[in-house]
Design an enzyme around this catalytic site. Structure first.
Site, short mmCIF file in Angstrom:
data_model
loop_
_atom_site.label_atom_id
_atom_site.label_comp_id
_atom_site.label_asym_id
_atom_site.label_seq_id
_atom_site.Cartn_x
_atom_site.Cartn_y
_atom_site.Cartn_z
N ASN A 1 53.89 100.71 4.56
CA ASN A 1 52.70 100.03 5.07
C ASN A 1 51.86 100.90 6.00
O ASN A 1 50.65 100.71 6.10
CB ASN A 1 53.13 98.75 5.80
N TYR B 1 39.85 107.46 2.68
CA TYR B 1 40.68 106.28 2.48
C TYR B 1 40.82 105.94 1.00
O TYR B 1 41.93 105.74 0.49
CB TYR B 1 40.08 105.10 3.24
N VAL C 1 55.27 108.90 10.10
CA VAL C 1 55.76 109.00 8.72
C VAL C 1 55.30 110.29 8.04
O VAL C 1 55.82 110.63 6.97
CB VAL C 1 55.32 107.78 7.88
#
Length: 253
Positions: free
Chosen positions: A90, A158, A64
């Site tokens: 996702n 993250y 992606v």
């Protein structure tokens, strides 16, 4: 919960874990589903498990974070299905366990590309398709993580990307208003996947201790995705948190 009436959905990271569970739940609810991921064999296995004749599923393997691959994927969706009603962003990755001064540039960029750039690219092309199609509109659900609200220790890449996803979600929702495009965020805490396996053994806590953490079934996350898209497009849930009840989140730190 009502059926989809033939809606078209695209799920990134659909070869395993949350993505696979969501793709299966959408198929079960009557959607046609595009399974996206990097490993074609996994995607084909996931799609054929619920749709053995391939009538309501399509596999497209691309990273992606690759602009050309993402553009080609949405062109293929348009060619086969003619429209897109739901995008579930996702796909993503993590680099946990390092203090910010120990995070390498390579790990930083890997997580940024997977979590933030990938979400942006898929949103960009889904938005364009939803804006141009007739009837106009659709829904984009972003996997935000509870780290978009409260960080874990040693999780700078993250956490930063998930805060970025939260901002991207709000900006997309605002840009989508004139075109009947709803955008929302699903903040997930401790779903039982390969990526969270260490949680069942022990995770570093804010007080310096290491403790095992409860996890929940990915099927519950999948049910939340189907529920969020069961709403009419004039109704939106800007953000929804779903988490293992006993995990250390409320009161973390």
């Amino acid at each position: 919960m009502g059926q989809s009436s033939g809606k078209i959905a695209l799920v990134t990271g659909a070869g395993s874990g949350i993505g696979r569970a969501a793709a299966w739940a959408l198929l079960d609810a009557g959607y046609s589903v595009v399974f996206n991921g990097r490993r074609r064999a996994r995607l084909e296995d996931a799609a054929s498990t619920r749709d053995p004749d391939g009538m309501r599923s399509m596999v497209f393997d691309t990273d992606v974070s690759d602009p050309g691959g993402v553009a080609a994927m949405f062109a293929a969706v348009r060619e086969r299905f003619g429209r897109l009603d739901l995008l579930f962003n996702n796909a993503g990755g993590a680099a946990l366990g390092s203090s910010i001064d120990e995070v390498s540039y390579e790990d930083w960029m890997r997580v940024v590309n997977a979590n933030l750039t990938g979400t942006f690219l898929c949103t960009k092309y889904a938005f364009a398709l939803m804006r141009a199609q007739d009837p106009q509109g659709g829904r984009i659900i972003n996997n935000g993580s509870i780290s978009a609200q409260v960080p874990r220790p040693h999780s700078a890449p993250y956490t930063a990307t998930k805060h970025g996803v939260a901002g991207l979600t709000k900006s997309t929702a605002l840009d989508g208003r004139p075109y009947n495009i709803a955008c929302c965020e699903l903040d997930i805490g401790n779903a039982a996947t390969d990526m969270t396996r260490q949680m069942a053994v022990g995770m570093l806590q804010a007080d310096g201790s290491t403790r095992a953490e409860p996890r929940m079934s990915v099927d519950e996350v999948a049910r939340a995705v189907v529920f969020m898209d069961s709403l009419p497009l004039d109704t939106n849930i800007p953000s929804l948190t779903i988490m293992a009840t006993l995990m250390p989140f409320i009161g973390r730190g």
